[in-house]
Design a protein around this motif. Structure first.
Motif, PDB file in Angstrom:
ATOM      1  N   ASP A  87      98.699  36.025  40.219  1.00  0.00           N
ATOM      2  CA  ASP A  87      97.808  37.136  39.854  1.00  0.00           C
ATOM      3  C   ASP A  87      97.333  37.034  38.409  1.00  0.00           C
ATOM      4  OD1 ASP A  87      97.762  38.327  42.350  1.00  0.00           O
ATOM      5  OD2 ASP A  87      99.493  39.605  41.942  1.00  0.00           O
ATOM      6  N   HIS A  88      98.211  36.598  37.531  1.00  0.00           N
ATOM      7  CA  HIS A  88      97.822  36.427  36.123  1.00  0.00           C
ATOM      8  C   HIS A  88      96.679  35.431  36.002  1.00  0.00           C
ATOM      9  CE1 HIS A  88      98.127  35.632  31.795  1.00  0.00           C
ATOM     10  NE2 HIS A  88      98.107  34.338  32.113  1.00  0.00           N
ATOM     11  N   TRP A  89      96.830  34.277  36.619  1.00  0.00           N
ATOM     12  CA  TRP A  89      95.820  33.230  36.476  1.00  0.00           C
ATOM     13  C   TRP A  89      94.562  33.544  37.286  1.00  0.00           C
ATOM     14  CZ3 TRP A  89      96.076  30.428  32.461  1.00  0.00           C
ATOM     15  CH2 TRP A  89      97.320  30.122  31.901  1.00  0.00           C
ATOM     16  N   HIS A  90      94.705  34.300  38.359  1.00  0.00           N
ATOM     17  CA  HIS A  90      93.530  34.727  39.121  1.00  0.00           C
ATOM     18  C   HIS A  90      92.618  35.582  38.238  1.00  0.00           C
ATOM     19  CE1 HIS A  90      91.566  37.326  42.340  1.00  0.00           C
ATOM     20  NE2 HIS A  90      91.184  36.101  42.658  1.00  0.00           N
ATOM     21  N   LYS A  91      93.207  36.436  37.418  1.00  0.00           N
ATOM     22  CA  LYS A  91      92.422  37.250  36.483  1.00  0.00           C
ATOM     23  C   LYS A  91      91.802  36.382  35.396  1.00  0.00           C
ATOM     24  CE  LYS A  91      95.114  41.492  37.119  1.00  0.00           C
ATOM     25  NZ  LYS A  91      96.033  42.474  36.469  1.00  0.00           N
ATOM     26  N   VAL A  92      92.580  35.430  34.885  1.00  0.00           N
ATOM     27  CA  VAL A  92      92.065  34.536  33.845  1.00  0.00           C
ATOM     28  C   VAL A  92      90.832  33.783  34.343  1.00  0.00           C
ATOM     29  CG1 VAL A  92      92.558  32.446  32.510  1.00  0.00           C
ATOM     30  CG2 VAL A  92      94.283  34.268  32.665  1.00  0.00           C
ATOM     31  N   ASN A  94      88.710  34.856  36.432  1.00  0.00           N
ATOM     32  CA  ASN A  94      87.683  35.835  36.806  1.00  0.00           C
ATOM     33  C   ASN A  94      87.484  35.967  38.316  1.00  0.00           C
ATOM     34  OD1 ASN A  94      86.942  36.544  34.092  1.00  0.00           O
ATOM     35  ND2 ASN A  94      85.856  34.581  33.958  1.00  0.00           N
ATOM     36  N   GLY A  95      88.577  35.939  39.054  1.00  0.00           N
ATOM     37  CA  GLY A  95      88.493  36.135  40.497  1.00  0.00           C
ATOM     38  C   GLY A  95      88.105  34.906  41.282  1.00  0.00           C
ATOM     39  N   TYR A 213      91.773  39.234  48.224  1.00  0.00           N
ATOM     40  CA  TYR A 213      91.390  38.346  47.137  1.00  0.00           C
ATOM     41  C   TYR A 213      89.974  37.789  47.319  1.00  0.00           C
ATOM     42  CZ  TYR A 213      96.173  38.057  45.271  1.00  0.00           C
ATOM     43  OH  TYR A 213      97.392  38.342  44.700  1.00  0.00           O
ATOM     44  N   THR A 215      85.999  37.460  47.696  1.00  0.00           N
ATOM     45  CA  THR A 215      84.829  38.151  47.148  1.00  0.00           C
ATOM     46  C   THR A 215      83.595  37.669  47.895  1.00  0.00           C
ATOM     47  OG1 THR A 215      85.826  38.295  44.952  1.00  0.00           O
ATOM     48  CG2 THR A 215      83.443  38.583  45.095  1.00  0.00           C
ATOM     49  N   LYS A 223      79.105  34.416  44.063  1.00  0.00           N
ATOM     50  CA  LYS A 223      80.295  35.236  44.274  1.00  0.00           C
ATOM     51  C   LYS A 223      80.684  35.242  45.747  1.00  0.00           C
ATOM     52  CE  LYS A 223      79.898  38.350  40.296  1.00  0.00           C
ATOM     53  NZ  LYS A 223      79.835  39.762  39.863  1.00  0.00           N
TER      54      LYS A 223
END
Length: 281
Positions: A87-92, A94-95, A213, A215, A223
């Motif tokens: 989850d940390h790296w998924h945010k880094v 940008n999805g 997860y 998009t 996207k």
């Protein structure tokens, strides 16, 4: 004395590190290096370190299997990534979801944590590549890390790995009973459509999390982040689609005359050969 020696020229001490994944091959390798395989005791390595790069999105059976492996080895397995999971790296990122073309999960959750763990020490890394696999395993570009493939050196193929696990009493990971063929995240993009369906049937909550997860923005083609290349996971909510996939089986390759959805969703297991051994074995 091991059959194949790995040496460094600077005279510094050498650490021996085996990265287990919760899968069959790395577990068989761990047993081999622990001297638990009759007739191959020469592979025994004293002071072996066992590590597991935890994505924090593993199947429950993976953690259970690792606990059993610890008991068989009589050695502790060190878990990495306690502070920065998927989850940390998924945010880094940008999805942006990881994919065969951009495996940021392998880099950030497997390779970098491992290299950070060993630091600048001289290290021999042991990887579970079998003798019947025609692919290259993890090879670090860092000069202080060198790689060995003892299963390959000893001539152990798929059947040999199964024999090691059965003889030890450890057996196979239980996720293989319901259709998963290898270890990895609950939503590993290397899963075949068949495996996605089996995840839906076995762990619907993990399937739902995987869907969250994704998009899909009709107005922005940049996207369209989905786990499967040609369709979102929501397409598997259709019972008819799931039925077609299960009937086709996990290893059937699509042919020209297939129904469109069947062609999209028929699993081709050859894609998994591209997966990083540190993650999948």
């Amino acid at each position: 004395m091991n059959p194949i020696e790995v040496s460094f020229n600077d005279g510094r001490p050498v650490r021996h590190v085996l990265n287990v994944s919760g899968g069959k091959d790395s577990s068989a390798l761990a047993l081999l290096m622990a001297g638990r395989v009759k007739g191959f005791e020469q592979f025994r390595m004293e002071n072996m370190e066992y590590v597991f790069c935890d994505t924090q999105k593993e199947l429950p059976e993976t953690y259970q299997y690792l606990a059993r492996l610890e008991a068989e080895l009589g050695s502790k397995i060190t878990y990495l990534n306690a502070k920065a999971g998927f989850d940390h790296w998924h945010k880094v990122f940008n999805g942006y979801l990881p994919s065969p073309q951009n495996r940021w999960c392998t880099k950030m959750l497997k390779l970098k944590p491992f290299e950070a763990h060993v630091g600048q020490d001289n290290v021999v890394s042991y990887v579970g590549l079998r003798a019947d696999e025609d692919r290259v395993g993890y090879i670090s570009k860092k000069p202080n890390i060198k790689t060995r493939y003892p299963l390959k050196e000893a001539g152990f193929d798929y059947d040999g790995v199964i024999q090691i696990l059965e003889d030890s009493g450890l057996g196979l990971p239980t996720y293989m009973n319901w259709g998963r063929t290898n270890s990895g995240c609950t939503f590993c993009f290397f899963q075949t459509p068949y495996e996605w369906v089996k995840l839906y049937e076995t762990y619907p909550k993990y399937f739902e999390q995987a869907m969250e997860y994704e998009t899909i923005d009709p107005s922005d083609p940049n996207k369209q982040f989905t786990w499967m290349e040609k369709a979102p996971l929501s397409a598997l909510l259709d019972p008819e689609n799931r039925k077609r996939i299960l009937e086709a089986g996990i290893r059937q390759v699509p042919t020209k005359g297939d129904n469109r959805l069947l062609s999209i969703f028929t699993g081709n297991s050859s894609q998994r050969s591209e997966a990083c051994l540190m993650c999948q074995k």
